[in-house]
Design an enzyme around this catalytic site. Structure first.
Site, short mmCIF file in Angstrom:
data_model
loop_
_atom_site.label_atom_id
_atom_site.label_comp_id
_atom_site.label_asym_id
_atom_site.label_seq_id
_atom_site.Cartn_x
_atom_site.Cartn_y
_atom_site.Cartn_z
N ASP A 166 0.82 -1.06 0.31
CA ASP A 166 -0.07 -0.10 0.19
C ASP A 166 0.75 1.27 -0.15
O ASP A 166 0.51 2.06 -0.46
CB ASP A 166 -0.72 -0.09 1.33
CG ASP A 166 -1.94 -0.93 1.31
OD1 ASP A 166 -2.69 -1.47 -0.04
OD2 ASP A 166 -2.38 -1.29 1.80
N GLU A 199 13.49 2.62 5.21
CA GLU A 199 12.43 2.52 6.32
C GLU A 199 11.71 3.70 6.55
O GLU A 199 11.16 4.26 7.52
CB GLU A 199 13.40 2.07 6.89
CG GLU A 199 13.51 0.19 6.85
CD GLU A 199 14.61 -0.09 8.38
OE1 GLU A 199 14.01 -0.68 9.44
OE2 GLU A 199 15.83 0.53 8.07
N ARG A 201 10.72 7.73 3.82
CA ARG A 201 10.10 8.01 2.97
C ARG A 201 10.80 8.85 1.87
O ARG A 201 12.12 9.55 2.01
CB ARG A 201 8.96 9.41 2.92
CG ARG A 201 8.40 10.13 2.09
CD ARG A 201 7.13 11.41 3.00
NE ARG A 201 6.81 12.05 1.45
CZ ARG A 201 5.06 11.87 1.02
NH1 ARG A 201 5.06 10.09 1.84
NH2 ARG A 201 4.56 11.40 0.16
N GLY A 216 14.39 4.80 9.67
CA GLY A 216 12.90 4.31 9.74
C GLY A 216 12.33 6.23 10.54
O GLY A 216 13.01 6.78 10.97
N SER A 219 12.78 11.01 6.13
CA SER A 219 11.99 11.96 4.90
C SER A 219 12.82 12.50 4.62
O SER A 219 14.50 13.13 4.54
CB SER A 219 10.24 12.90 5.50
OG SER A 219 11.03 13.87 6.42
N ALA A 258 20.64 11.22 13.75
CA ALA A 258 19.00 10.63 13.72
C ALA A 258 18.19 12.07 14.65
O ALA A 258 18.93 12.04 15.90
CB ALA A 258 18.94 9.92 14.95
N GLY A 265 17.08 26.42 4.46
CA GLY A 265 17.33 27.65 4.64
C GLY A 265 18.59 27.48 6.46
O GLY A 265 18.51 28.12 6.62
N SER A 297 24.21 18.70 21.23
CA SER A 297 23.57 18.13 22.24
C SER A 297 23.41 19.14 23.34
O SER A 297 22.38 19.17 24.79
CB SER A 297 23.58 16.81 22.86
OG SER A 297 24.82 16.76 23.22
#
Length: 321
Positions: A166, A199, A201, A216, A219, A258, A265, A297
């Site tokens: 799908d 994993e 998009r 995962g 994108s 990650a 920009g 961090s």
């Protein structure tokens, strides 16, 4: 949407089984077209036509009929109609052409919005009035309502694994050795050029190089919405970490940490050995190889530093499809 050649015209052709609306205000509307064996030739091979004719029948419950049509198109010109558009999508999914290497301008406008049912395609605007007749055929289910069908209902690419059919549109380009896990998504005119793990998009117009991993939930920004013109791509042996994203092109041997989203920009601090940090827009680093993008961090600033030509290595056993 799609590249064009400045040289000799490029052609493609094929014979298709086409679903067409029979009657009413939408009579003649093409619902879909299936090209079993498209080719990069100007003249279609008609040898399969007789076999397809056996499937050319009317489907009153869907207000549709199937008919056999042949098509010959110029890849550098915009799609003329729905059958032309479907041939282009099949060429991509048969990996006969790569994403962005054919003209797809206006493709959306040639396609009908369809309810994709287990009994075949139904014009979405007619679904409610046809629902009773469709249920008389037995169990009725609708997988989705969209202008694009599922890739795997038309083309099963060689040497790939797909966790959830799908999540791939017809027109996705999957090279042999690609694994698309259940949460992966690949749009039309997008995909992989070699062995890859997907994993996340892959948006329209985005290509992923050999040996790269889209982690995962990661994108990539496409060009379908928002007016974006710059094409995003991922080079070879690169990694988008889980839940990360990019709005720039990554070169070879790059890593995005990650959870970090790097847009064109974004202000990033470039950290080079023996030099003072300098701040640039991420767009200035588009396509550069051997980079690590990370978020400090403590300060939250985006930093980029060289990777000393380290590479991302995929598990070969996972890609022997």
């Amino acid at each position: 949407m799609g590249g064009m050649s400045e040289n000799t015209p490029r052609y493609a052709s094929g014979v298709a089984l086409v679903n067409v609306v029979i009657s009413g205000e939408h009579a003649g509307t093409v619902l879909d077209a299936w090209f079993p064996a498209p080719s990069l030739t100007q003249t279609p091979d008609l040898s399969i036509a007789d076999e397809l004719e056996d499937l050319a029948v009317e489907h009153p419950a869907r207000n549709a009929r199937t008919e056999v049509r042949s098509a010959s198109i110029n890849l550098d010109e915009a799609p003329e109609d729905a059958v032309d558009a479907y041939l282009r999508l099949h060429l991509l999914s048969h990996t006969l052409v790569r994403p962005n290497e054919l003209n797809l301008d206006g493709l959306f406008g040639t396609l009908a919005n369809v309810a994709w049912t287990n009994h075949g395609p139904v014009l979405a605007a007619e679904f409610q009035k046809l629902a009773i007749g469709l249920r008389k055929l037995g169990h009725l289910s609708v997988s989705h309502i969209d202008k694009f069908p599922r890739l795997v209902d038309y083309v099963v690419p060689a040497g790939v694994r797909i966790g959830d059919g799908d999540r791939l549109r017809l027109g996705a380009h999957l090279a042999s050795g690609t694994t698309v896990m259940h949460e992966g998504f690949v749009n039309f005119n997008a995909g992989t050029l070699g062995t890859s793990m997907v994993e996340g998009r892959i948006s329209q117009g985005v290509v992923v190089g050999d040996g790269s991993d889209v982690g995962g939930g990661a994108s990539t920004m496409g060009t379908l919405s928002g007016g974006g013109k710059k094409r995003v791509s991922i080079g070879e042996r690169s990694l988008l970490g889980a839940e990360s994203g990019i709005g720039i092109a990554l070169g070879d041997d790059c890593v995005v940490e990650a959870g970090l989203y790097v847009t064109a920009g974004s202000r990033v601090s470039v950290l080079l050995p023996g030099q003072e940090a300098r701040v640039v827009k991420a767009a200035e680093l588009s396509g550069v190889s051997n980079l690590l993008f990370r978020r400090n961090s403590l300060s939250g600033a985006i930093e980029v530093l060289p990777r000393a030509k380290n590479t991302v290595e995929l598990n070969e056993a996972l890609h022997l499809n």
